[in-house]
Design a protein around this motif. Structure first.
Motif, PDB file in Angstrom:
ATOM      1  N   PRO A   1     -45.325  38.599  13.760  1.00  0.00           N
ATOM      2  CA  PRO A   1     -44.446  39.003  12.642  1.00  0.00           C
ATOM      3  C   PRO A   1     -43.831  40.359  13.077  1.00  0.00           C
ATOM      4  CG  PRO A   1     -46.397  38.062  12.061  1.00  0.00           C
ATOM      5  CD  PRO A   1     -46.596  38.150  13.293  1.00  0.00           C
ATOM      6  N   LYS A   2     -42.614  40.493  12.445  1.00  0.00           N
ATOM      7  CA  LYS A   2     -42.067  41.749  12.857  1.00  0.00           C
ATOM      8  C   LYS A   2     -42.488  42.658  11.651  1.00  0.00           C
ATOM      9  CE  LYS A   2     -38.959  41.487  16.315  1.00  0.00           C
ATOM     10  NZ  LYS A   2     -38.798  42.280  17.106  1.00  0.00           N
ATOM     11  N   ARG A   3     -42.799  44.061  12.457  1.00  0.00           N
ATOM     12  CA  ARG A   3     -43.257  45.194  11.516  1.00  0.00           C
ATOM     13  C   ARG A   3     -42.640  46.513  12.065  1.00  0.00           C
ATOM     14  NH1 ARG A   3     -47.971  41.824  12.332  1.00  0.00           N
ATOM     15  NH2 ARG A   3     -48.737  40.989  10.575  1.00  0.00           N
ATOM     16  N   PHE A   4     -42.245  47.441  11.021  1.00  0.00           N
ATOM     17  CA  PHE A   4     -41.818  48.624  11.378  1.00  0.00           C
ATOM     18  C   PHE A   4     -40.722  48.681  12.524  1.00  0.00           C
ATOM     19  CE2 PHE A   4     -46.523  48.856  10.318  1.00  0.00           C
ATOM     20  CZ  PHE A   4     -46.446  49.529   9.211  1.00  0.00           C
ATOM     21  N   MET A   5     -39.656  48.335  12.101  1.00  0.00           N
ATOM     22  CA  MET A   5     -38.549  47.983  13.190  1.00  0.00           C
ATOM     23  C   MET A   5     -37.983  49.567  13.079  1.00  0.00           C
ATOM     24  SD  MET A   5     -36.936  44.629  11.678  1.00  0.00           S
ATOM     25  CE  MET A   5     -36.854  45.185  10.221  1.00  0.00           C
ATOM     26  N   ASN A   6     -37.163  49.832  14.162  1.00  0.00           N
ATOM     27  CA  ASN A   6     -36.456  50.977  14.093  1.00  0.00           C
ATOM     28  C   ASN A   6     -35.322  50.931  13.293  1.00  0.00           C
ATOM     29  OD1 ASN A   6     -37.905  52.126  16.348  1.00  0.00           O
ATOM     30  ND2 ASN A   6     -36.898  50.931  17.915  1.00  0.00           N
ATOM     31  N   ALA A   7     -35.011  52.216  12.682  1.00  0.00           N
ATOM     32  CA  ALA A   7     -34.153  51.989  11.439  1.00  0.00           C
ATOM     33  C   ALA A   7     -32.689  52.270  12.201  1.00  0.00           C
ATOM     34  CB  ALA A   7     -34.508  53.304  10.376  1.00  0.00           C
ATOM     35  N   HIS A   8     -31.625  51.961  11.666  1.00  0.00           N
ATOM     36  CA  HIS A   8     -30.186  52.378  12.112  1.00  0.00           C
ATOM     37  C   HIS A   8     -29.328  52.979  11.181  1.00  0.00           C
ATOM     38  CE1 HIS A   8     -30.544  50.178  16.132  1.00  0.00           C
ATOM     39  NE2 HIS A   8     -31.545  49.531  15.346  1.00  0.00           N
ATOM     40  N   ASN A   9     -28.287  53.482  11.202  1.00  0.00           N
ATOM     41  CA  ASN A   9     -27.438  54.200  10.254  1.00  0.00           C
ATOM     42  C   ASN A   9     -26.909  52.721   9.647  1.00  0.00           C
ATOM     43  OD1 ASN A   9     -24.368  54.772   9.525  1.00  0.00           O
ATOM     44  ND2 ASN A   9     -25.687  56.665   9.581  1.00  0.00           N
ATOM     45  N   VAL A  10     -26.714  53.130   8.248  1.00  0.00           N
ATOM     46  CA  VAL A  10     -26.057  52.075   7.489  1.00  0.00           C
ATOM     47  C   VAL A  10     -24.628  51.220   7.900  1.00  0.00           C
ATOM     48  CG1 VAL A  10     -24.684  53.146   5.718  1.00  0.00           C
ATOM     49  CG2 VAL A  10     -25.845  50.963   5.146  1.00  0.00           C
ATOM     50  N   ASN A  11     -23.937  52.010   8.728  1.00  0.00           N
ATOM     51  CA  ASN A  11     -22.662  51.616   9.336  1.00  0.00           C
ATOM     52  C   ASN A  11     -22.720  51.255  10.612  1.00  0.00           C
ATOM     53  OD1 ASN A  11     -20.884  51.936   6.995  1.00  0.00           O
ATOM     54  ND2 ASN A  11     -20.873  54.120   7.262  1.00  0.00           N
ATOM     55  N   ALA A  12     -24.064  51.007  11.378  1.00  0.00           N
ATOM     56  CA  ALA A  12     -24.028  50.886  12.639  1.00  0.00           C
ATOM     57  C   ALA A  12     -24.942  49.419  12.711  1.00  0.00           C
ATOM     58  CB  ALA A  12     -24.940  51.589  13.388  1.00  0.00           C
TER      59      ALA A  12
ATOM     60  N   ASP B   1     -22.401  45.449   2.756  1.00  0.00           N
ATOM     61  CA  ASP B   1     -20.789  44.830   2.486  1.00  0.00           C
ATOM     62  C   ASP B   1     -20.315  45.097   3.937  1.00  0.00           C
ATOM     63  OD1 ASP B   1     -20.964  43.772  -0.070  1.00  0.00           O
ATOM     64  OD2 ASP B   1     -20.434  45.883  -0.956  1.00  0.00           O
ATOM     65  N   ARG B   2     -19.601  44.172   4.358  1.00  0.00           N
ATOM     66  CA  ARG B   2     -18.824  44.371   5.679  1.00  0.00           C
ATOM     67  C   ARG B   2     -17.283  44.841   5.153  1.00  0.00           C
ATOM     68  NH1 ARG B   2     -19.482  41.679  10.414  1.00  0.00           N
ATOM     69  NH2 ARG B   2     -17.780  41.627  11.819  1.00  0.00           N
ATOM     70  N   VAL B   3     -17.054  45.965   5.938  1.00  0.00           N
ATOM     71  CA  VAL B   3     -15.719  46.491   5.729  1.00  0.00           C
ATOM     72  C   VAL B   3     -15.194  46.642   7.099  1.00  0.00           C
ATOM     73  CG1 VAL B   3     -16.565  47.820   3.712  1.00  0.00           C
ATOM     74  CG2 VAL B   3     -16.798  48.704   6.017  1.00  0.00           C
ATOM     75  N   ILE B   4     -13.740  46.555   6.952  1.00  0.00           N
ATOM     76  CA  ILE B   4     -12.804  46.659   8.129  1.00  0.00           C
ATOM     77  C   ILE B   4     -12.142  48.000   8.101  1.00  0.00           C
ATOM     78  CG2 ILE B   4     -10.836  45.491   9.376  1.00  0.00           C
ATOM     79  CD1 ILE B   4     -13.516  44.061   9.278  1.00  0.00           C
ATOM     80  N   ALA B   5     -12.122  48.852   9.050  1.00  0.00           N
ATOM     81  CA  ALA B   5     -11.351  50.100   9.145  1.00  0.00           C
ATOM     82  C   ALA B   5      -9.971  49.754   9.345  1.00  0.00           C
ATOM     83  CB  ALA B   5     -11.779  50.979  10.115  1.00  0.00           C
ATOM     84  N   PRO B   6      -8.889  50.680   8.961  1.00  0.00           N
ATOM     85  CA  PRO B   6      -7.535  50.579   9.503  1.00  0.00           C
ATOM     86  C   PRO B   6      -7.200  50.172  10.993  1.00  0.00           C
ATOM     87  CG  PRO B   6      -7.994  52.440   8.021  1.00  0.00           C
ATOM     88  CD  PRO B   6      -9.084  51.976   8.319  1.00  0.00           C
ATOM     89  N   ASP B   7      -8.397  50.646  11.729  1.00  0.00           N
ATOM     90  CA  ASP B   7      -7.960  50.364  13.239  1.00  0.00           C
ATOM     91  C   ASP B   7      -8.723  49.061  13.682  1.00  0.00           C
ATOM     92  OD1 ASP B   7     -10.853  50.613  13.153  1.00  0.00           O
ATOM     93  OD2 ASP B   7     -10.848  52.361  14.548  1.00  0.00           O
ATOM     94  N   GLY B   8      -9.167  48.114  12.443  1.00  0.00           N
ATOM     95  CA  GLY B   8      -9.748  46.845  12.820  1.00  0.00           C
ATOM     96  C   GLY B   8     -11.393  46.926  13.192  1.00  0.00           C
ATOM     97  N   GLU B   9     -11.673  47.964  13.181  1.00  0.00           N
ATOM     98  CA  GLU B   9     -13.092  47.998  13.693  1.00  0.00           C
ATOM     99  C   GLU B   9     -14.046  47.628  12.352  1.00  0.00           C
ATOM    100  OE1 GLU B   9     -16.686  50.973  15.126  1.00  0.00           O
ATOM    101  OE2 GLU B   9     -14.731  51.531  15.104  1.00  0.00           O
ATOM    102  N   ALA B  10     -15.083  46.699  12.662  1.00  0.00           N
ATOM    103  CA  ALA B  10     -15.707  46.006  11.474  1.00  0.00           C
ATOM    104  C   ALA B  10     -17.250  47.112  11.335  1.00  0.00           C
ATOM    105  CB  ALA B  10     -16.331  44.701  11.837  1.00  0.00           C
ATOM    106  N   SER B  11     -17.628  47.415  10.082  1.00  0.00           N
ATOM    107  CA  SER B  11     -18.959  48.070  10.003  1.00  0.00           C
ATOM    108  C   SER B  11     -19.288  47.584   8.611  1.00  0.00           C
ATOM    109  CB  SER B  11     -18.471  49.619   9.964  1.00  0.00           C
ATOM    110  OG  SER B  11     -17.521  50.082   8.581  1.00  0.00           O
ATOM    111  N   TRP B  12     -20.457  48.126   8.290  1.00  0.00           N
ATOM    112  CA  TRP B  12     -21.277  47.935   7.223  1.00  0.00           C
ATOM    113  C   TRP B  12     -21.638  49.265   6.272  1.00  0.00           C
ATOM    114  CZ3 TRP B  12     -22.069  42.607   6.059  1.00  0.00           C
ATOM    115  CH2 TRP B  12     -22.194  41.800   7.174  1.00  0.00           C
ATOM    116  N   LYS B  13     -21.586  48.913   4.939  1.00  0.00           N
ATOM    117  CA  LYS B  13     -21.894  49.810   4.021  1.00  0.00           C
ATOM    118  C   LYS B  13     -22.888  49.484   2.978  1.00  0.00           C
ATOM    119  CE  LYS B  13     -18.110  49.520   0.568  1.00  0.00           C
ATOM    120  NZ  LYS B  13     -16.988  50.153  -0.154  1.00  0.00           N
ATOM    121  N   GLN B  14     -23.650  50.324   2.274  1.00  0.00           N
ATOM    122  CA  GLN B  14     -24.604  50.008   1.265  1.00  0.00           C
ATOM    123  C   GLN B  14     -23.685  49.442   0.104  1.00  0.00           C
ATOM    124  OE1 GLN B  14     -27.770  52.588   0.135  1.00  0.00           O
ATOM    125  NE2 GLN B  14     -27.158  52.185  -2.012  1.00  0.00           N
ATOM    126  N   SER B  15     -24.272  48.260  -0.384  1.00  0.00           N
ATOM    127  CA  SER B  15     -23.546  47.612  -1.536  1.00  0.00           C
ATOM    128  C   SER B  15     -23.796  48.363  -2.830  1.00  0.00           C
ATOM    129  CB  SER B  15     -23.871  46.283  -1.839  1.00  0.00           C
ATOM    130  OG  SER B  15     -23.852  45.373  -0.577  1.00  0.00           O
TER     131      SER B  15
END
Length: 528
Positions: A3-14, A37-51
């Motif tokens: 089972p997975k435990r103690f994964m490395n954290a990433h920035n919420v937009n990464a 939530d999945r958001v699309i920047a003006p340049d078309g790049e997809a990222s994630w932000k906290q809901s």
């Protein structure tokens, strides 16, 4: 696989590279929506932000501390992607088609269950094709949760959209320990019995080991439905569930009032830039003597029209002046494709326009109305700027806004006016509690709040803050998960497990204290 435990954290937009699909987790949360939530920047790049939303706010700290997986929908139809790690949480998406969204989510969840569970404030709609979609989507969530759960894992299912998942999970994976928490009210049986699929939902919930509710009365309403619709027996918080070919299981159904991360909210409110912003807000409103604040999703359960009516009548009666008292109403968009919500928005905005047209002056607006949400920083500043917080819900599972207001008021000032039909009223007893249907009573309470001496405001707020800071979201989750662990321990061992955990309820808030939410309990010693 381990089972997975103690994964490395990433920035919420990464977004990280997905790992192999066979990863299993000891702790899994299942909810309709993912915490990002999945958001699309003006340049078309997809990222994630906290809901946004109370569920994410409540569960995110728990997920980080347990390093678990979160199963849910990404909030957009036909969006599919591989699981990934995000800010220490494994994200596992359940895709929904546009038809699923229309039938399962907007239809059965929000046009059938939501109004029914909120005491038919708006009439629920019953369609068999909606129910069929609800069953199919719940099965999809159950399958996804089962696939990422380690042997003997704890799975915590959230809210009314997924009430069939506990039984479905138990049928697939009897080794799992399953919890369910209902974030909205559970109605009295006379209302619940209208649902054509009432027995199937009760059976679905009874697949869990622990079923949590916001209020004692909600748990009692559920127990009554169990007695009426199944052969299971109930005694206080215990339900004995008999299944063909399986031993009798004990299910716990009781109140676990949800809360907020109160300490972090207080720390935010103490930031100098937040306090400076609060002063700016007051100045922008013309520095009235009193600012009243309402913060709600634009929903017919929130009683926004009732507070507008009371405020408008006070102005019309000449009991308050627009130069002295301003109402700020934040009404964040909600379910904008559902007709009842479209009609509500039109009604609220017409009322706001009429009151402003009748009473605003060149320098003072009666109602500062905002049909959009605000980030957490701005909300903290609004809470500090507001002298009175109005929570006039006609029916609400908890109402975390009331607790956020209290947490933000580190200055021990401000007055909370709180509907007795919100779950928070069971805990926040030093608020000015009101029946929002009683417009005259609401008007008098508003006047009482405006005129309340500083000493009384401080005494009330200190008591409210003590409650909110002590019984925070960490205590809520710990209490629920400890109860869940106790049920598992009791199942796996011959030794009895003590499940009488401290929920922070008052001594008279026992599970049999109310059989219906509309029945008020007579204080001990009162002559009849």
């Amino acid at each position: 696989m381990e089972p997975k435990r103690f994964m490395n954290a990433h920035n919420v937009n990464a977004e990280s590279e997905p790992t192999e699909t066979g990863d299993k987790y000891d702790f899994v949360v299942v909810s309709n929506r993912l915490p990002v939530d999945r958001v699309i920047a003006p340049d078309g790049e997809a990222s994630w932000k906290q809901s946004p939303g109370g569920l994410v706010t409540a569960l995110e700290p728990i997920m980080r501390s347990n390093e678990g997986a979160w199963v849910g929908w990404a909030g957009q139809p036909d969006l599919e992607f591989e699981p990934f790690d995000n800010d220490g949480i494994r994200i596992v998406a359940v895709p929904l088609s546009a038809e699923d969204v229309e039938n399962y989510y907007e239809g059965f969840s929000n046009d059938t269950l939501w109004p029914l569970y909120h005491d038919v404030i708006a009439p629920p709609t019953y369609h068999r094709e909606w129910w069929e979609s609800y069953v199919a989507v719940n099965q999809r969530f159950a399958d996804a949760a089962a696939a990422v759960s380690a042997e003997g894992a704890v799975v915590w299912v959230q809210d009314y959209q997924l009430q069939l998942v506990p039984k479905m999970l138990r049928d697939i994976r009897p080794d799992l320990t399953i919890g369910f928490f209902n974030h909205i009210p559970f109605p009295p049986y006379g209302i619940y019995s209208q649902l054509p699929w009432r027995a199937a939902i009760i059976e679905g919930l009874l697949g869990a080991d622990v079923i949590g509710f916001q209020r004692v009365a909600d748990a009692s309403n559920f127990a009554r439905a169990v007695r009426r619709l199944t052969t299971s027996s109930t005694k206080t918080t215990n339900i004995e569930v008999a299944s063909p070919g399986r031993p009798t299981r004990r299910v716990i159904a009781k109140a676990f009032p949800i809360s907020i991360d109160a300490k972090s909210f207080e720390e935010l409110a103490r930031e100098p830039h937040i306090q400076a912003r609060a002063k700016e807000i007051r100045e922008g409103l013309g520095n009235p003597k009193t600012i009243m604040l309402g913060v709600d999703r634009l929903d017919y359960t929130k009683g926004i029209g009732h507070r507008l009516k009371a405020y408008g009548e006070l102005l019309a009666d000449g009991r308050i002046k627009v130069e002295d008292v301003t109402l700020v109403q934040v009404a964040s968009p909600s379910r904008e494709r559902v007709q009842a919500y479209i009609d509500l928005r039109d009604e609220i905005e017409l009322t706001v326009g009429r009151i402003n047209g009748d009473f605003a002056t060149m320098s003072h607006t009666a109602i500062s109305y905002h049909h959009h949400g605000y980030p957490r920083d701005e909300m903290a500043a609004l809470y500090l700027a507001a002298d009175i917080m109005l929570v006039t819900a006609l029916r609400d599972g908890m109402n975390l806004v009331a607790k956020e207001y209290v947490a933000a008021r580190f200055d021990d000032d401000g007055v909370l006016v709180l509907s007795e039909f919100a779950g928070a009223s069971d805990e926040l007893k030093r608020a000015l509690r009101i029946n929002p249907h009683d417009i005259d009573g609401l008007k008098e309470t508003i006047l009482q709040a405006i005129a309340m001496p500083k000493r009384e405001r401080s005494a009330r707020m200190r008591s409210l803050r003590k409650r909110v800071l002590e019984y925070d979201v960490a205590r809520w989750s710990t209490t629920f998960l400890s109860t869940l662990a106790g049920v598992r321990g009791d199942r796996e061992s011959a030794e009895p497990v003590d499940l009488n955990l401290d929920l922070g309820l008052e001594p008279d808030d026992d599970p049999l204290g109310e059989l219906e939410w509309t029945v008020e309990r007579v204080p001990p010693g009162t002559a009849l």
